[in-house]
Design an enzyme around this catalytic site. Structure first.
Site, mmCIF file in Angstrom:
data_model
loop_
_atom_site.group_PDB
_atom_site.id
_atom_site.type_symbol
_atom_site.label_atom_id
_atom_site.label_comp_id
_atom_site.label_asym_id
_atom_site.label_seq_id
_atom_site.Cartn_x
_atom_site.Cartn_y
_atom_site.Cartn_z
ATOM 1 N N ARG A 41 -9.590 -8.254 -3.748
ATOM 2 C CA ARG A 41 -8.311 -7.608 -4.045
ATOM 3 C C ARG A 41 -8.480 -6.378 -4.943
ATOM 4 N NH1 ARG A 41 -5.010 -9.889 -7.497
ATOM 5 N NH2 ARG A 41 -5.677 -12.025 -7.021
ATOM 6 N N TYR A 92 13.427 8.759 4.037
ATOM 7 C CA TYR A 92 13.067 7.651 4.923
ATOM 8 C C TYR A 92 13.947 6.442 4.592
ATOM 9 C CZ TYR A 92 10.359 3.867 6.936
ATOM 10 O OH TYR A 92 9.970 2.760 7.645
ATOM 11 N N ASP A 163 6.762 12.267 -0.907
ATOM 12 C CA ASP A 163 6.330 11.572 0.309
ATOM 13 C C ASP A 163 5.884 12.654 1.297
ATOM 14 O OD1 ASP A 163 6.176 10.307 2.815
ATOM 15 O OD2 ASP A 163 7.681 8.816 2.261
ATOM 16 N N LYS A 188 1.174 6.764 10.138
ATOM 17 C CA LYS A 188 1.649 7.840 11.000
ATOM 18 C C LYS A 188 0.500 8.791 11.338
ATOM 19 C CE LYS A 188 5.501 5.671 10.192
ATOM 20 N NZ LYS A 188 6.439 6.026 9.124
HETATM 21 C C1 LIG Z 1 7.110 5.273 8.098
HETATM 22 C C2 LIG Z 1 7.402 5.927 6.810
HETATM 23 C C3 LIG Z 1 7.276 5.227 5.584
HETATM 24 C C4 LIG Z 1 6.939 3.755 5.530
HETATM 25 O O1 LIG Z 1 5.625 3.515 5.949
HETATM 26 P P1 LIG Z 1 5.125 2.120 6.636
HETATM 27 O O2 LIG Z 1 3.674 2.373 6.824
HETATM 28 O O3 LIG Z 1 5.906 1.951 7.901
HETATM 29 O O4 LIG Z 1 5.417 1.026 5.665
HETATM 30 C C5 LIG Z 1 7.513 5.925 4.411
HETATM 31 N N1 LIG Z 1 7.867 7.234 4.417
HETATM 32 C C6 LIG Z 1 8.000 7.934 5.579
HETATM 33 C C7 LIG Z 1 8.409 9.364 5.523
HETATM 34 C C8 LIG Z 1 7.784 7.301 6.807
HETATM 35 O O5 LIG Z 1 7.936 8.003 7.939
#
Ligand SMILES: *Cc1c(COP(=O)(O)O)cnc(C)c1O
Length: 355
Positions: A41, A92, A163, A188
């Site tokens: 961990r 998001y 983000d 993504k």
């Molecule tokens: C998909 C997404 C998240 C969350 O990420 P996960 O890997 O699905 O938990 C956070 N911020 C943005 C802009 C996203 O597109």
């Protein structure tokens, strides 16, 4: 070194005879005592390859998380009791829901802002503890003036988080623009093949990094080794994929703007995400996403394959997002194939109805 070279060369095993070129998948819950890791961990050599590569691309030090949401909630957990968080009204939906949940339980106070209104965001920064930015926003594709807002937030003593999932470090580097922490859903573009969930935080502040690392361990929000390996594999071609997706998106945007079935095209001018609003409304949007052969009707984004969805099909999506808005994640296929598939489907929406 340029980002393309960093993406390919960082996070490799030492160049010694018989060392593999690629980091192995280290499956280990525990390590022989006396070293730096000790327990599964606290660290893993495959995570380190991911962290070193993304850290180099963003200009900071990186921590891998189980998902983007694990990274998001780890940052929100740092906010003091009752403190004020400023965030985009079109962030998001998971981030908005996490903040709303904390607010409902009396943990913090939130202020939702239009991030394109820099003066209003700056005014809200004054008594804030945390300014959360997402640029471009998901799915409204609004762009924030990160540098101006970060300077105002720091003057007010607030932390700035960005983000950077949509832009990737190749199109936007928030740390040099003033961000304290960069958040990624590496699910993504970074992993890029729609096959792994993984998240990340990046910071240039070593003290903050240790705090975040401690929280990650306490929450147990650590990634799977296979996922970290897939994300490293994905990042080796990040520059090529982003370049192609962006070029495809730019071509499609020009043609979509001319199509009578499309009332509005939203595109920030860079990246591979486009949003369109269908002229004939919600039903036309629902039909479009079911009528294509190449474009896949699916949520998520940033993969090699082109996907799209009507965002308001999610009851949790913001009510200020148009009901007929379709978010498109442009992939790396041939752009003429993408357009002809899309155009054929769009044409059926404008054809006169049968009598
Ligand atoms: C998909 C997404 C998240 C969350 O990420 P996960 O890997 O699905 O938990 C956070 N911020 C943005 C802009 C996203 O597109």
């Amino acid at each position: 070194m340029s980002p393309a070279t960093l993406a390919v060369t960082t996070g490799r095993p030492p160049r010694e005879p018989d060392q593999p070129l690629n980091v192995p998948i280290t499956l280990a819950s525990t390590y022989v005592a006396g070293g730096d890791i000790d327990y599964g961990r606290y660290g893993n050599p495959t995570w380190s390859a991911f962290e070193d590569t993304l850290g180099a691309l963003e200009g900071g030090r990186c921590l891998a998380f189980s998902t983007g949401m694990a990274a998001v909630t780890t940052v929100l957990d740092l906010v003091g009791q009752g403190a004020k968080v400023v965030l985009p009204k079109h962030a998001y939906q998971g981030s908005l829901m996490a903040v709303a949940d904390l607010e409902a339980r009396g943990r913090l106070v939130s202020r939702l802002v239009d991030i394109t209104d820099t003066a209003a965001v700056v005014a809200e920064c004054q008594d804030a503890a945390l300014v959360w930015l997402e640029s471009p926003t998901n799915p409204a594709l609004e762009v924030a003036d990160i540098e101006t807002i970060a300077a105002a937030a720091h003057e007010a003593g607030a932390y700035v988080v960005v983000d950077n999932t949509f832009a990737t470090p190749l199109l936007q580097q928030p740390i040099p623009l003033g961000a304290d922490i960069v958040v990624h859903s590496a699910t993504k573009y970074l992993a890029g093949h729609s096959d792994a969930l993984i998240g990340a935080l990046v910071t240039a502040d070593d003290e903050l990094l240790e705090v975040l690392k401690g929280r990650r361990g306490l929450a147990g929000a650590t990634p799977g080794t296979m996922e970290a390996w897939l994300a490293v594999r994905g990042m080796r071609t990040l520059h090529l994929r982003v370049e192609r997706a962006q070029a495809n998106a730019q071509t499609l945007v020009t043609r979509l703007r001319e199509h009578p079935a499309v009332a509005e095209v939203r595109y920030p001018g860079f990246g591979g995400i486009v949003a369109i609003v269908l002229a004939e409304g919600e039903l036309a949007a629902d039909l479009l996403v079911r009528k294509t052969r190449i474009w896949v009707h699916a949520t998520s984004l940033g993969g090699v394959e082109s996907t799209f969805e009507r965002r308001r099909r999610w009851r949790t999506e913001s009510p200020t997002i148009p009901v007929a808005l379709v978010r498109m994640s442009v992939g790396i296929e041939d752009v003429e194939d993408l357009w002809s598939d899309l155009e054929t489907a769009l044409d059926t929406l404008t054809a006169s109805p049968p009598r």
